[in-house]
Motif scaffolding. Structure first.
Motif, short mmCIF file in Angstrom:
data_model
loop_
_atom_site.label_atom_id
_atom_site.label_comp_id
_atom_site.label_asym_id
_atom_site.label_seq_id
_atom_site.Cartn_x
_atom_site.Cartn_y
_atom_site.Cartn_z
N LYS A 1 -52.24 -84.69 105.62
CA LYS A 1 -53.23 -84.76 104.55
C LYS A 1 -52.69 -84.15 103.26
O LYS A 1 -52.04 -83.11 103.27
CB LYS A 1 -54.51 -84.01 104.98
N LYS B 1 -55.83 -74.82 109.14
CA LYS B 1 -56.32 -75.90 110.01
C LYS B 1 -55.16 -76.66 110.61
O LYS B 1 -55.21 -77.11 111.76
CB LYS B 1 -57.22 -76.86 109.22
N GLU B 2 -54.10 -76.84 109.82
CA GLU B 2 -52.93 -77.54 110.33
C GLU B 2 -52.29 -76.77 111.48
O GLU B 2 -51.76 -77.36 112.43
CB GLU B 2 -51.91 -77.75 109.20
N ASN C 1 -56.13 -74.78 99.79
CA ASN C 1 -54.88 -75.25 100.40
C ASN C 1 -54.42 -74.32 101.51
O ASN C 1 -53.88 -74.77 102.52
CB ASN C 1 -53.79 -75.39 99.32
N TYR D 1 -56.48 -72.60 103.36
CA TYR D 1 -57.38 -72.91 104.48
C TYR D 1 -56.93 -74.18 105.20
O TYR D 1 -56.97 -74.26 106.43
CB TYR D 1 -58.81 -73.09 103.96
N GLN D 2 -56.49 -75.18 104.41
CA GLN D 2 -56.02 -76.42 105.02
C GLN D 2 -54.78 -76.18 105.88
O GLN D 2 -54.62 -76.77 106.95
CB GLN D 2 -55.69 -77.45 103.92
#
Length: 396
Positions: free
Chosen positions: A372, A307-308, A301, A303-304
């Motif tokens: 996401k 990316k965001e 999460n 890492y996500q």
């Protein structure tokens, strides 16, 4: 017949001059100078002066370019992808329409994606080269360009060799290269750039991974225990495919890389399905267990979210581009409303409208990435269950 009004128009290099004069003589081309000894001296003197003028001019030009470089200004040619040149200061600035190319290339490469995957992603995002062609051969150039770390570099590549050929991979001595830290806007951190160089060097040492017809999950990850014990060297276990028996059954194995070179290793080959299933089982038992799942979910999460952040930067770039396109559309519409009716302007308006649609589509896709859902522990457990050894295909 070949006619030149001065000898320096024929050549400013004495070696080239001698070579081409011989070719001309072999083809019957005559010389205007007589054959007296004085003519030989005169011709040599004129050629020497022409060559001196050429090399001295090059030296003076290089002086001026070095002074420009010490001021971190553009010295000519096309700026690297991701940069533009300020028309007033002549210094490098970030090209907002291209910075996404550089950021995508580095982030995907460091995440383990191959060149083809990166090219497809860039194409899907609508990026092209400055000539309108797909970005392909320039990936290696982008990944090796230290300027993206904010370091201004000049006079890096060597000049032409004795044969007149230039090699962009041949670098000059470090004392001849001008480097100015912070002389350019930074697009990539120095840590990420260094990781990319190490990864490219490692890929050079393991080229077979991109050519193998079989997928080896443990390629480059396991070493031969026999060689490590006997000679103290870690030889990697390499993938190998062979066919045996009358029915030519295929056997896919891992074998010591030292066996073919020295024939000294006696370690038997390991069947791929056995060793990979064993490793997957150990991973599931010791790493993908109930204690580790919460930690993995947290890291994924995080890492996500990173990316965001990257997507947010893309959104800002896309919004700026969209504002620019809309401003151009408004200007053309006002001009047409004022009575200007030019087919070229109307064609430009149609092209801008298409660009606007594409930018709005990309903004919508970026928003979907930001929205996401978070990765849950239950989703991870289900993913590990489906990829575990009990779901691996059985060997025939």
């Amino acid at each position: 017949m070949l006619i030149v009004h001065k000898l320096d128009r024929f050549s400013r290099d004495k070696y080239d001059s001698a070579k081409y004069k011989r070719k001309l003589k072999l083809n019957g081309v005559t010389e205007n100078l007589d054959s007296s000894p004085e003519s030989v001296i005169l011709e040599s003197l004129l050629k020497g002066m022409a060559e001196y003028y050429s090399k001295n001019l090059a030296r003076e030009i290089m002086k001026g370019m070095k002074e420009t470089a010490y001021q971190c200004k553009h010295t000519g040619g096309l700026p690297p992808i991701g940069y533009a040149v300020d028309p007033v200061t002549r210094k490098y600035i970030i090209n907002e329409e291209e910075r996404g190319i550089v950021e995508t290339v580095f982030s995907m490469f460091l995440a383990g994606h191959g060149y083809n995957q990166i090219i497809r992603e860039l194409t899907e995002q609508g990026y092209t080269s400055r000539y309108g062609k797909p970005i392909s051969k320039t990936l290696g150039t982008i990944l090796r360009n230290e300027k993206y770390t904010g370091t201004y570099i000049f006079n890096l590549t060597d000049s032409k060799d004795a044969a007149g050929k230039r090699n962009g991979n041949r670098h000059k001595n470090s004392e001849d290269v001008i480097r100015v830290e912070g002389g350019m806007p930074q697009l990539v951190t120095k840590a990420d750039f260094q990781k990319a160089q190490e990864k490219m060097h490692q890929n050079k040492r393991q080229p077979g991974a991109y050519k193998a017809k079989e997928m080896y999950l443990l390629s480059g990850l396991i070493v031969c225990g026999e060689c490590l014990k006997n000679v103290g060297i870690q030889y990697a276990m390499m993938g190998n495919t062979k066919y045996s028996g009358r029915s030519k059954l295929k056997y896919v194995t891992y074998r010591c890389g030292n066996r073919d070179r020295t024939k000294a290793c006696k370690n038997p080959e390991l069947r791929r399905e056995y060793i990979e299933a064993y490793v997957l089982a150990q991973l599931q038992e010791k790493i993908f267990n109930d204690e580790a799942i919460p930690l993995l979910a947290k890291q994924l999460n995080e890492y996500q979210k990173s990316k965001e952040t990257h997507v947010k930067a893309d959104q800002q770039r896309l919004n700026k581009s969209l504002e620019g396109v809309e401003r151009q559309i408004d200007n053309i519409v006002n001009a047409v409303a004022g009575g200007l009716n030019n087919p070229t302007i109307l064609g430009k308006l149609s092209s801008l409208e298409q660009q606007k649609i594409e930018l709005e589509t990309k903004l919508l896709e970026a928003q979907q990435v930001k929205e996401k859902a978070a990765i849950t522990e239950d989703a991870l457990r289900q993913a590990f269950w489906l990829s575990g050894p009990h779901h691996q295909p059985q060997s025939s």
